[in-house]
Design a protein around this motif. Structure first.
Motif, short mmCIF file in Angstrom:
data_model
loop_
_atom_site.label_atom_id
_atom_site.label_comp_id
_atom_site.label_asym_id
_atom_site.label_seq_id
_atom_site.Cartn_x
_atom_site.Cartn_y
_atom_site.Cartn_z
N LEU A 114 -13.33 18.28 -48.91
CA LEU A 114 -12.25 18.51 -47.96
C LEU A 114 -12.79 18.49 -46.53
O LEU A 114 -13.97 18.75 -46.29
N LYS A 115 -11.92 18.22 -45.58
CA LYS A 115 -12.29 18.22 -44.16
C LYS A 115 -11.37 19.15 -43.39
O LYS A 115 -10.21 19.36 -43.78
N ILE A 116 -11.88 19.70 -42.31
CA ILE A 116 -11.10 20.60 -41.47
C ILE A 116 -10.95 20.00 -40.08
O ILE A 116 -11.93 19.51 -39.50
N VAL A 117 -9.74 19.99 -39.56
CA VAL A 117 -9.45 19.38 -38.26
C VAL A 117 -8.61 20.35 -37.45
O VAL A 117 -7.69 20.98 -37.97
N ASP A 118 -8.92 20.49 -36.14
CA ASP A 118 -8.13 21.36 -35.27
C ASP A 118 -7.31 20.53 -34.30
O ASP A 118 -7.58 19.34 -34.08
N TRP A 119 -6.31 21.16 -33.69
CA TRP A 119 -5.38 20.44 -32.82
C TRP A 119 -6.06 19.89 -31.57
O TRP A 119 -5.64 18.84 -31.05
N LYS A 120 -7.11 20.52 -31.11
CA LYS A 120 -7.79 20.03 -29.92
C LYS A 120 -8.40 18.66 -30.16
O LYS A 120 -8.35 17.78 -29.28
N ALA A 121 -8.98 18.48 -31.34
CA ALA A 121 -9.58 17.18 -31.67
C ALA A 121 -8.53 16.09 -31.78
O ALA A 121 -8.80 14.91 -31.54
N GLN A 122 -7.30 16.47 -32.13
CA GLN A 122 -6.23 15.50 -32.31
C GLN A 122 -5.39 15.29 -31.06
O GLN A 122 -4.55 14.40 -31.01
N ASN A 123 -5.60 16.12 -30.05
CA ASN A 123 -4.80 16.04 -28.81
C ASN A 123 -5.71 16.09 -27.58
O ASN A 123 -5.51 16.91 -26.68
N ALA A 124 -6.68 15.20 -27.55
CA ALA A 124 -7.66 15.19 -26.46
C ALA A 124 -7.00 14.96 -25.10
O ALA A 124 -7.37 15.57 -24.10
N GLU A 125 -6.01 14.07 -25.04
CA GLU A 125 -5.35 13.75 -23.77
C GLU A 125 -4.56 14.96 -23.25
O GLU A 125 -4.57 15.25 -22.05
N LEU A 126 -3.86 15.63 -24.16
CA LEU A 126 -3.11 16.83 -23.76
C LEU A 126 -4.07 17.89 -23.23
O LEU A 126 -3.80 18.52 -22.20
N LEU A 127 -5.17 18.09 -23.93
CA LEU A 127 -6.15 19.09 -23.52
C LEU A 127 -6.73 18.76 -22.15
O LEU A 127 -6.92 19.64 -21.31
N SER A 128 -6.98 17.48 -21.91
CA SER A 128 -7.50 17.05 -20.61
C SER A 128 -6.49 17.34 -19.50
O SER A 128 -6.85 17.80 -18.42
N GLY A 129 -5.21 17.10 -19.80
CA GLY A 129 -4.17 17.38 -18.81
C GLY A 129 -4.05 18.86 -18.51
O GLY A 129 -3.89 19.26 -17.35
N LEU A 130 -4.14 19.70 -19.54
CA LEU A 130 -4.07 21.15 -19.35
C LEU A 130 -5.25 21.65 -18.53
O LEU A 130 -5.10 22.51 -17.65
N ASN A 131 -6.44 21.11 -18.82
CA ASN A 131 -7.63 21.50 -18.05
C ASN A 131 -7.50 21.09 -16.59
O ASN A 131 -7.89 21.83 -15.68
N GLY A 132 -6.93 19.90 -16.37
CA GLY A 132 -6.71 19.43 -14.99
C GLY A 132 -5.75 20.32 -14.24
O GLY A 132 -5.96 20.64 -13.06
#
Length: 383
Positions: free
Chosen positions: A231-249
């Motif tokens: 099995l693999k584990i994935v978090d929302w940050k890895a799947q929403n890099a552009e959104l995270l970049s916008g929030l950081n900006g």
């Protein structure tokens, strides 16, 4: 010290117009800081809620795309007992066709446990009916309902690629806010989905939500060693890099605005009090000649800074609160709700007001040092 405070009040009251302007300048700076800070914070919370508020923050699935797996109950129990996780659900997914007498439509079967239903907020998105409670009941997206001309209480058939057909009853119609999902999702119990898709005892994914969405990547990293093999584990940050970049900006721009506002407040107070030293140099010289020492002379300007910062901070907090209240009252969408929901963070507002006091105190040290160097003989001699 009491004498210095009384003199500071006298100096400020002597030129009331100048004093009021300084207090207004401080208040405007602090109100802008409060307004921008909480506005951006509200915007970020709104964006996060709209993008991942109704989805899993952390997902565990098979390393092979689309493959089902058996749930390790002991491992699942540790997740349910993890205080960092607010919801831990399971889902079962599979393709099928929705068939009525008139037409058919490709659909996605979604069997969700109670926690997964809560994560997706299905119950709050129902436009009519209720959630499915048995293996013969389903909730469908409103787009699919329109396409197949179904309403609550109607029956239709679901047919899998393996040619298994079951008849189900529509007990709820939901607006899932995304057109593609509204047009395809058929939501039922996990047992219903397992039986229809033909994967008895297996699931498609484990879905989790966390208390602090911005710590999802850290939590996922800590959970990873215990994830069962395959099995693999994935978090929302890895799947929403552009959104995270916008929030950081947005966060960085907010901090920069607040820093420049503080700098302007400090410079404004420092320059005004420095001019006051020149204006009041004769009076200070006389006071020193009468016996006031250098420390008490410098305290006069420190007290002036504190008084200006205190009243400027109070007025700034009131103005900032008023601006936010006006924005949430008048800036509303078509549904009557504020365009950007703003949380009135009282600790942040109080901290901003405190910053005004400390900034004013810091700014007052410059004229205080200057007044300390004034020689009473020179000042009185030169007028």
């Amino acid at each position: 010290m009491k004498l210095s405070f009384q003199i500071a009040k006298r100096f400020l009251s002597y030129n009331k117009g100048q004093t009021i302007l300084i207090i207004l300048g401080i208040a405007l700076g602090i109100s802008v800081q409060i307004f921008i800070g909480l506005l951006i914070s509200g915007l970020q919370s709104s964006l996060v809620d709209k993008t991942i508020g109704s989805s899993a923050h952390i997902t565990v699935s098979s390393e092979i795309r689309g493959e089902s797996f058996a749930l390790d109950q002991a491992w699942f129990a540790t997740l349910q007992n993890d205080s960092r996780l607010t919801k831990v659900g399971i889902s079962v997914s599979g393709p099928a066709f929705g068939v009525t007498n008139d037409q058919s439509q490709s659909v996605l079967i979604r069997g969700l446990s109670q926690d997964s239903l809560d994560i997706a907020k299905i119950e709050t998105k129902l436009t009519s009916g209720n959630l499915a409670s048995t293996s013969s009941e389903v909730v469908i997206g409103k787009g699919l309902a329109e396409e197949l001309k179904l309403t609550v209480g109607d029956k239709f058939s679901l047919q899998t690629p393996a040619m298994k057909t079951v008849e189900v009853t529509v007990v709820g119609i939901a607006d899932l806010k995304v057109a593609a999902i509204n047009d395809s999702w058929v939501i039922g119990t996990t047992t219903f989905a397992q039986e229809l898709v033909g994967i008895d005892g297996l699931i498609s994914s484990v879905e989790m939500q966390v208390k602090d969405v911005f710590k999802a990547d850290t939590i996922a990293l800590e959970l990873a060693p215990a994830v069962p093999s395959g099995l693999k584990i994935v978090d929302w940050k890895a799947q929403n890099a552009e959104l995270l970049s916008g929030l950081n900006g947005q966060s960085i721009s907010t901090y920069m605005i607040q820093v420049f506002v503080l700098i302007s407040v400090v410079l404004g107070i420092a320059s005004t009090l420095a001019i006051t030293v020149l204006q009041k140099s004769r009076q200070i010289g006389i006071l020193k000649a009468m016996g006031i020492n250098d420390s008490n002379a410098s305290l006069i300007f420190i007290f002036q800074g504190l008084i200006l910062g205190f009243f400027g901070g109070l007025l700034g907090m009131a103005l900032g609160y008023g601006l936010l209240q006006s924005f949430t009252t008048f800036a509303k969408g078509a549904d009557g709700n504020p365009i950007i929901p703003i949380k009135f963070d009282i600790p942040f507002i109080l901290a901003s007001g405190s910053i005004a006091v400390f900034s004013s105190l810091f700014a007052s040290f410059i004229p205080a040092r200057k007044s300390k160097k004034l020689s009473p003989i020179e000042v009185i001699r030169n007028g």
